[in-house]
Design a protein around this motif. Structure first.
Motif, PDB file in Angstrom:
ATOM      1  N   ILE A 118      -5.425 -10.581   1.019  1.00  0.00           N
ATOM      2  CA  ILE A 118      -5.737  -9.167   1.113  1.00  0.00           C
ATOM      3  C   ILE A 118      -4.447  -8.362   1.265  1.00  0.00           C
ATOM      4  O   ILE A 118      -3.373  -8.924   1.500  1.00  0.00           O
ATOM      5  CB  ILE A 118      -6.679  -8.854   2.302  1.00  0.00           C
TER       6      ILE A 118
ATOM      7  N   ASP B 199     -13.183  -7.014   9.560  1.00  0.00           N
ATOM      8  CA  ASP B 199     -13.811  -6.611   8.297  1.00  0.00           C
ATOM      9  C   ASP B 199     -14.959  -7.549   7.965  1.00  0.00           C
ATOM     10  O   ASP B 199     -14.754  -8.608   7.359  1.00  0.00           O
ATOM     11  CB  ASP B 199     -12.782  -6.609   7.169  1.00  0.00           C
TER      12      ASP B 199
ATOM     13  N   ARG C 224       0.849  -1.177   0.000  1.00  0.00           N
ATOM     14  CA  ARG C 224       0.000   0.000   0.000  1.00  0.00           C
ATOM     15  C   ARG C 224       0.892   1.237   0.000  1.00  0.00           C
ATOM     16  O   ARG C 224       2.103   1.154   0.286  1.00  0.00           O
ATOM     17  CB  ARG C 224      -0.907   0.026   1.218  1.00  0.00           C
TER      18      ARG C 224
ATOM     19  N   SER D  79     -10.646  -1.295  -0.458  1.00  0.00           N
ATOM     20  CA  SER D  79     -10.399  -2.641   0.044  1.00  0.00           C
ATOM     21  C   SER D  79     -10.845  -3.696  -0.972  1.00  0.00           C
ATOM     22  O   SER D  79     -11.533  -3.401  -1.953  1.00  0.00           O
ATOM     23  CB  SER D  79     -11.129  -2.838   1.372  1.00  0.00           C
TER      24      SER D  79
ATOM     25  N   SER E  34      -1.888  -6.103  -5.311  1.00  0.00           N
ATOM     26  CA  SER E  34      -1.553  -7.509  -5.077  1.00  0.00           C
ATOM     27  C   SER E  34      -0.909  -8.041  -6.347  1.00  0.00           C
ATOM     28  O   SER E  34      -1.494  -7.945  -7.429  1.00  0.00           O
ATOM     29  CB  SER E  34      -2.802  -8.330  -4.730  1.00  0.00           C
TER      30      SER E  34
ATOM     31  N   GLY F  55     -10.352  -8.411  -1.874  1.00  0.00           N
ATOM     32  CA  GLY F  55      -9.590  -9.640  -1.677  1.00  0.00           C
ATOM     33  C   GLY F  55      -9.576 -10.490  -2.928  1.00  0.00           C
ATOM     34  O   GLY F  55     -10.363 -10.264  -3.867  1.00  0.00           O
TER      35      GLY F  55
ATOM     36  N   ASP G 254      -7.066  -7.221   8.571  1.00  0.00           N
ATOM     37  CA  ASP G 254      -8.024  -6.313   7.943  1.00  0.00           C
ATOM     38  C   ASP G 254      -7.430  -5.856   6.621  1.00  0.00           C
ATOM     39  O   ASP G 254      -6.211  -5.668   6.513  1.00  0.00           O
ATOM     40  CB  ASP G 254      -8.286  -5.116   8.856  1.00  0.00           C
ATOM     41  N   ASP G 255      -8.290  -5.681   5.604  1.00  0.00           N
ATOM     42  CA  ASP G 255      -7.770  -5.206   4.326  1.00  0.00           C
ATOM     43  C   ASP G 255      -7.675  -3.686   4.334  1.00  0.00           C
ATOM     44  O   ASP G 255      -8.480  -3.001   4.964  1.00  0.00           O
ATOM     45  CB  ASP G 255      -8.610  -5.707   3.152  1.00  0.00           C
ATOM     46  N   ASN G 256      -6.670  -3.182   3.640  1.00  0.00           N
ATOM     47  CA  ASN G 256      -6.387  -1.753   3.688  1.00  0.00           C
ATOM     48  C   ASN G 256      -7.488  -0.940   3.030  1.00  0.00           C
ATOM     49  O   ASN G 256      -7.761  -1.096   1.830  1.00  0.00           O
ATOM     50  CB  ASN G 256      -5.046  -1.471   3.001  1.00  0.00           C
TER      51      ASN G 256
ATOM     52  N   GLU H  73      -3.887  -3.879   6.291  1.00  0.00           N
ATOM     53  CA  GLU H  73      -4.004  -2.482   6.708  1.00  0.00           C
ATOM     54  C   GLU H  73      -3.028  -2.164   7.836  1.00  0.00           C
ATOM     55  O   GLU H  73      -2.524  -1.043   7.939  1.00  0.00           O
ATOM     56  CB  GLU H  73      -5.436  -2.188   7.160  1.00  0.00           C
TER      57      GLU H  73
END
Length: 266
Positions: free
Chosen positions: A137, A115, A91, A250, A163, A252, A155-157, A140
């Motif tokens: 993911i 999440d 990120r 966010s 990715s 996945g 948790d996903d950012n 974050e």
């Protein structure tokens, strides 16, 4: 050869619909990725081992030989799978710049996670209702308070990121995948870069993916969409050496399928 995915016989190997053959001895089998010297269904039986060049591989993040748990960081675990796959994620932080090595496992079968949008069952998309167990993911946070190697609160950012799946084999001709929780309005900013071994690149936005390569795709909160393999020829590339997903927010990924296409089985 050495390496490959190891299985235990006996086996039935089918080259095509009309010519199956059976090896009834208890031998070992090693399934290999596409290779330059291999035909689509090439097999050899030598020294009590059956060597099979498999046309497709799928990364599910649920492989029993990995035992990934919720909050596990993904490193080089797939370096010997399907010819070798390098996986990373990152990120951008406006203060620190790019923060890489954030490819993280999220277990969608859990509840009360950080999440809820990535908790099964998914409510929209062409594979709505399905459970995916582990998915990948962009982390974050990297908080591991007890030092056990597991991120405390996976948790996903929310600010997105990337990715990246880099294939070490130069014989990959198609790639498919599942995409989770891309909200309405994000599809134009979400996208995928495909590149070949000469670094020729084709970019597809989420809108282009849905309109040209998806069937019944529905973006939205808590969505899950499957894409059948997209070929290098469709993308105007020599092969597919890698794939980079870019996320505005966010999301996945799961079931990364890659290979030379077709079907074979043990």
């Amino acid at each position: 050869p050495t390496g490959g995915t190891l299985y235990t016989g006996p086996f039935t190997v089918q080259h095509d619909a009309s010519s199956p053959f059976t090896i009834n001895e208890v031998v070992t089998a090693r399934v290999y990725p596409p290779a330059a010297e291999a035909t689509r269904y090439e097999t050899s039986y030598l020294n009590d081992q059956l060597y099979v060049f498999s046309p497709n591989f799928t990364i599910t993040f649920d492989e029993s030989w990995l035992d990934f748990g919720h909050g596990t960081l993904v490193g080089d675990e797939y370096a010997n799978y399907g010819g070798g796959v390098s996986i990373t994620a990152g990120r951008y932080d406006w203060g620190a710049g790019w923060e890489n090595d954030r490819a993280l496992i999220f277990d969608t079968s859990l509840s009360n996670t950080a999440d809820s949008d990535l908790e099964a069952d998914f409510t929209s998309g062409n594979v709505a209702g399905g459970g995916f167990d582990n998915v990948l993911i962009v982390a974050e946070n990297m908080v591991d308070s007890n030092g056990d190697g597991i991120i405390d609160s996976a948790d996903d950012n929310g600010g997105g990121g990337y990715s990246w799946f880099d294939f070490q084999s130069n014989n990959i001709s198609e790639v498919g995948f599942d995409i989770l929780d891309i909200d309405n309005g994000e599809d134009a900013g979400f996208g995928a870069f495909f590149y070949d071994d000469s670094w020729n690149t084709t970019y597809l936005s989420g809108t282009q993916l849905a309109n040209s390569y998806g069937v019944g795709v529905q973006w939205g909160d808590h969505s899950a969409n499957h894409f059948d393999p997209i070929t290098a020829s469709q993308l105007g590339l020599n092969n597919i050496s890698g794939l980079v997903f870019t996320l505005p927010q966010s999301g996945g990924f799961d079931n990364i399928t890659f290979g030379i296409g077709g079907d074979t089985s043990l």
